[in-house]
Design a protein around this motif. Structure first.
Motif, PDB file in Angstrom:
ATOM      1  N   SER A 246      -0.592 -14.944   9.199  1.00  4.51           N
ATOM      2  CA  SER A 246       0.714 -14.647   8.610  1.00  4.51           C
ATOM      3  C   SER A 246       0.568 -14.480   7.101  1.00  4.51           C
ATOM      4  N   VAL A 247       1.587 -13.847   6.522  1.00  6.95           N
ATOM      5  CA  VAL A 247       1.523 -13.486   5.110  1.00  6.95           C
ATOM      6  C   VAL A 247       2.798 -13.928   4.394  1.00  6.95           C
ATOM      7  N   LYS A 248       2.658 -14.352   3.142  1.00  8.70           N
ATOM      8  CA  LYS A 248       3.808 -14.548   2.266  1.00  8.70           C
ATOM      9  C   LYS A 248       3.531 -13.830   0.955  1.00  8.70           C
ATOM     10  N   CYS A 249       4.588 -13.498   0.233  1.00 11.04           N
ATOM     11  CA  CYS A 249       4.428 -12.667  -0.972  1.00 11.04           C
ATOM     12  C   CYS A 249       5.250 -13.208  -2.131  1.00 11.04           C
ATOM     13  N   ASN A 250       4.810 -12.889  -3.321  1.00 15.55           N
ATOM     14  CA  ASN A 250       5.594 -13.084  -4.537  1.00 15.55           C
ATOM     15  C   ASN A 250       6.109 -11.734  -4.998  1.00 15.55           C
ATOM     16  N   LEU A 251       7.330 -11.718  -5.489  1.00 14.53           N
ATOM     17  CA  LEU A 251       7.948 -10.482  -5.996  1.00 14.53           C
ATOM     18  C   LEU A 251       8.376 -10.727  -7.434  1.00 14.53           C
ATOM     19  N   GLN A 252       8.064  -9.788  -8.305  1.00 16.95           N
ATOM     20  CA  GLN A 252       8.540  -9.872  -9.683  1.00 16.95           C
ATOM     21  C   GLN A 252       9.239  -8.562 -10.055  1.00 16.95           C
ATOM     22  N   TYR A 253      10.305  -8.694 -10.852  1.00 18.87           N
ATOM     23  CA  TYR A 253      11.070  -7.515 -11.259  1.00 18.87           C
ATOM     24  C   TYR A 253      11.552  -7.696 -12.688  1.00 18.87           C
ATOM     25  N   THR A 259      11.149  -9.343 -19.896  1.00 20.05           N
ATOM     26  CA  THR A 259      10.298 -10.334 -19.243  1.00 20.05           C
ATOM     27  C   THR A 259      10.447 -10.270 -17.726  1.00 20.05           C
ATOM     28  N   TRP A 260       9.346 -10.484 -17.031  1.00 21.24           N
ATOM     29  CA  TRP A 260       9.375 -10.483 -15.577  1.00 21.24           C
ATOM     30  C   TRP A 260      10.174 -11.674 -15.049  1.00 21.24           C
ATOM     31  N   ILE A 261      10.918 -11.445 -13.963  1.00 24.04           N
ATOM     32  CA  ILE A 261      11.584 -12.512 -13.210  1.00 24.04           C
ATOM     33  C   ILE A 261      10.839 -12.652 -11.886  1.00 24.04           C
ATOM     34  N   LEU A 262      10.396 -13.877 -11.575  1.00 22.71           N
ATOM     35  CA  LEU A 262       9.518 -14.096 -10.428  1.00 22.71           C
ATOM     36  C   LEU A 262      10.256 -14.761  -9.275  1.00 22.71           C
ATOM     37  N   LEU A 263      10.076 -14.215  -8.083  1.00 28.08           N
ATOM     38  CA  LEU A 263      10.588 -14.812  -6.843  1.00 28.08           C
ATOM     39  C   LEU A 263       9.381 -15.197  -5.999  1.00 28.08           C
ATOM     40  N   ASN A 264       9.240 -16.495  -5.697  1.00 26.82           N
ATOM     41  CA  ASN A 264       8.059 -17.012  -5.018  1.00 26.82           C
ATOM     42  C   ASN A 264       8.217 -17.094  -3.507  1.00 26.82           C
ATOM     43  N   ASP A 265       7.090 -16.945  -2.810  1.00 24.11           N
ATOM     44  CA  ASP A 265       6.945 -17.293  -1.389  1.00 24.11           C
ATOM     45  C   ASP A 265       7.990 -16.646  -0.481  1.00 24.11           C
ATOM     46  N   ILE A 266       8.049 -15.331  -0.520  1.00 23.19           N
ATOM     47  CA  ILE A 266       8.887 -14.594   0.434  1.00 23.19           C
ATOM     48  C   ILE A 266       8.073 -14.435   1.722  1.00 23.19           C
ATOM     49  N   TYR A 267       8.516 -15.083   2.774  1.00 21.21           N
ATOM     50  CA  TYR A 267       7.724 -15.141   4.016  1.00 21.21           C
ATOM     51  C   TYR A 267       7.820 -13.818   4.770  1.00 21.21           C
ATOM     52  N   MET A 268       6.633 -13.255   5.077  1.00 19.76           N
ATOM     53  CA  MET A 268       6.567 -11.993   5.808  1.00 19.76           C
ATOM     54  C   MET A 268       6.067 -12.188   7.230  1.00 19.76           C
ATOM     55  N   GLY A 269       5.360 -13.283   7.458  1.00 19.46           N
ATOM     56  CA  GLY A 269       4.803 -13.530   8.781  1.00 19.46           C
ATOM     57  C   GLY A 269       3.794 -12.475   9.168  1.00 19.46           C
ATOM     58  N   ARG A 273       6.198  -4.371   8.277  1.00 22.21           N
ATOM     59  CA  ARG A 273       7.054  -3.773   7.244  1.00 22.21           C
ATOM     60  C   ARG A 273       8.207  -4.738   7.002  1.00 22.21           C
ATOM     61  N   MET A 274       8.636  -4.861   5.743  1.00 18.59           N
ATOM     62  CA  MET A 274       9.694  -5.828   5.448  1.00 18.59           C
ATOM     63  C   MET A 274      10.548  -5.324   4.298  1.00 18.59           C
ATOM     64  N   ALA A 275      11.809  -5.782   4.280  1.00 15.37           N
ATOM     65  CA  ALA A 275      12.749  -5.431   3.209  1.00 15.37           C
ATOM     66  C   ALA A 275      13.301  -6.706   2.595  1.00 15.37           C
ATOM     67  N   TYR A 276      13.627  -6.616   1.313  1.00 13.71           N
ATOM     68  CA  TYR A 276      14.205  -7.761   0.599  1.00 13.71           C
ATOM     69  C   TYR A 276      15.220  -7.219  -0.403  1.00 13.71           C
ATOM     70  N   ASN A 277      16.401  -7.868  -0.475  1.00 11.44           N
ATOM     71  CA  ASN A 277      17.469  -7.423  -1.369  1.00 11.44           C
ATOM     72  C   ASN A 277      17.455  -8.209  -2.676  1.00 11.44           C
ATOM     73  N   LEU A 278      17.367  -7.476  -3.767  1.00 10.04           N
ATOM     74  CA  LEU A 278      17.526  -8.070  -5.095  1.00 10.04           C
ATOM     75  C   LEU A 278      18.998  -7.958  -5.475  1.00 10.04           C
ATOM     76  N   GLN A 292       2.657  -9.277  -4.926  1.00  7.15           N
ATOM     77  CA  GLN A 292       1.342  -9.748  -4.517  1.00  7.15           C
ATOM     78  C   GLN A 292       1.510 -10.618  -3.281  1.00  7.15           C
ATOM     79  N   CYS A 293       0.447 -10.748  -2.469  1.00  4.71           N
ATOM     80  CA  CYS A 293       0.562 -11.482  -1.207  1.00  4.71           C
ATOM     81  C   CYS A 293      -0.646 -12.382  -0.990  1.00  4.71           C
TER      82      CYS A 293
END
Length: 336
Positions: A246-253, A259-269, A273-278, A292-293
């Motif tokens: 399984s996989v988890k990811c960090n997202l930054q925007y 400055t980057w805003i970081l969202l940690n440990d988005i679980y992808m399993g 293919r996966m979607a995430y709403n900012l 990154q994953c």
């Protein structure tokens, strides 16, 4: 003591070379020597038959590159062999030449290259990474510069199986399928050059803990129609991930140049293919996104960050009545 032994060896070699060389040309012994930096070396110049017809070893003189070596460092072994001792040699590489004072002009008999350096130090800090169905790569710290060609052997062992990877740098890799997922290996690095050998401590690794994925592929960063202050990020499962993990990811925007805003440990399993709403974003604003994953089964290596992808939020509708102005111009003929 080392110099004395070397002297004796050269005397013996010189005597034997005299026999071999009697039908040939002059030579320097040893050829292309490599010594410990700061040490001394004795070389022999052995005359061949052609030179013995008009000269002997007492007519030989020596140069280091173009610099004449003082005669106090010479010694005559016999009529065919002249020695020179070069003391405290600290240059990386220089040419040693022996000449003979011929009837009219000095003549170059032979030359060789003298090189100095250091034996390798014990390789340290071995680190390995497993890229699924691609390769298994290890890197290490080689120690100080040896100033010599130094070769490394990365040895991978397990009961009944040993494979060696050769390299001239501080890394080496085994290509798939010569490495197995979820296998334990004993790792050793051996460093060798002309002055010696050094072995690392043994390192024990399990490829299951060393998986590193490729960066995830960002498919799109787009607004969802009718949803304000929001962007939907869609990405694909990273490559180089074993199917069973399984996989988890960090997202930054961020907004451009902020400055980057970081969202940690988005679980992808194990999704492909996966979607995430900012949410809570600014209206009609362009955002950059990167991800990154890492696998979730105890791995220690995150992937590199993906290439950035951008998207713009929707424009906010006016919250009150909008004033509308129209400018009417009269034409020369009186019409509007």
């Amino acid at each position: 003591m080392r110099i004395c032994v070397l002297w004796m060896l050269i005397v013996v070699c010189g005597s034997r070379s005299e026999e071999r060389n009697y039908q040939g040309y002059s030579q320097i012994i040893p050829q292309h020597p490599v010594i410990l930096r700061g040490s001394s070396l004795t070389l022999a110049c052995v005359l061949g038959k052609n030179e013995l017809s008009y000269a002997n070893a007492s007519h030989i003189y020596w140069k280091l590159d173009e610099d004449l070596i003082p005669e106090e460092y010479y010694s005559i072994v016999n009529e065919t062999v002249s020695h020179v001792t070069i003391r405290n040699f600290t240059a990386q590489r220089r040419h040693v030449r022996c000449y003979i004072r011929a009837l009219k002009h000095p003549q170059l008999l032979q030359q060789t290259e003298l090189t100095s350096g250091f034996p390798p130090e014990k390789p340290e800090n071995i680190s390995c990474i497993y890229y699924d169905q691609k390769n298994f790569t290890c890197t290490w710290m080689p120690g100080r510069d040896t100033y010599l060609k130094t070769n490394y052997s990365l040895v991978k062992r397990r009961p009944g199986d040993e494979i060696i990877c050769h390299s001239s740098h501080s890394s080496c890799f085994f290509l798939y399928p010569n490495i197995n997922f979820t296998s334990e290996y004993e790792i050793e690095v051996i460093a060798e050059n002309a002055l010696g050998e050094a072995r690392s401590d043994l390192v024990y690794v399990n490829t299951l803990k060393l998986v590193k994925t490729a960066p995830p592929e960002l498919v799109s960063v787009e607004p969802l129609q009718g949803m304000k202050q929001m962007l939907t990020v869609i990405w694909k499962r990273p490559l180089l991930v074993p199917y069973s993990l399984s996989v988890k990811c960090n997202l930054q925007y961020r907004v451009a140049n902020s400055t980057w805003i970081l969202l940690n440990d988005i679980y992808m399993g194990q999704e492909k293919r996966m979607a995430y709403n900012l949410t809570g974003l600014l209206n009609f604003t362009t955002y950059a996104v990167a991800m990154q994953c890492i696998c979730t089964d105890g791995q220690i290596f995150w992937s590199e960050w993906s290439a950035e992808k951008t998207g713009r939020t929707e424009e906010q509708a006016p919250s009150r009545k909008v004033d509308l102005w129209r400018v009417i111009r009269h034409q020369p003929d009186g019409k509007r």
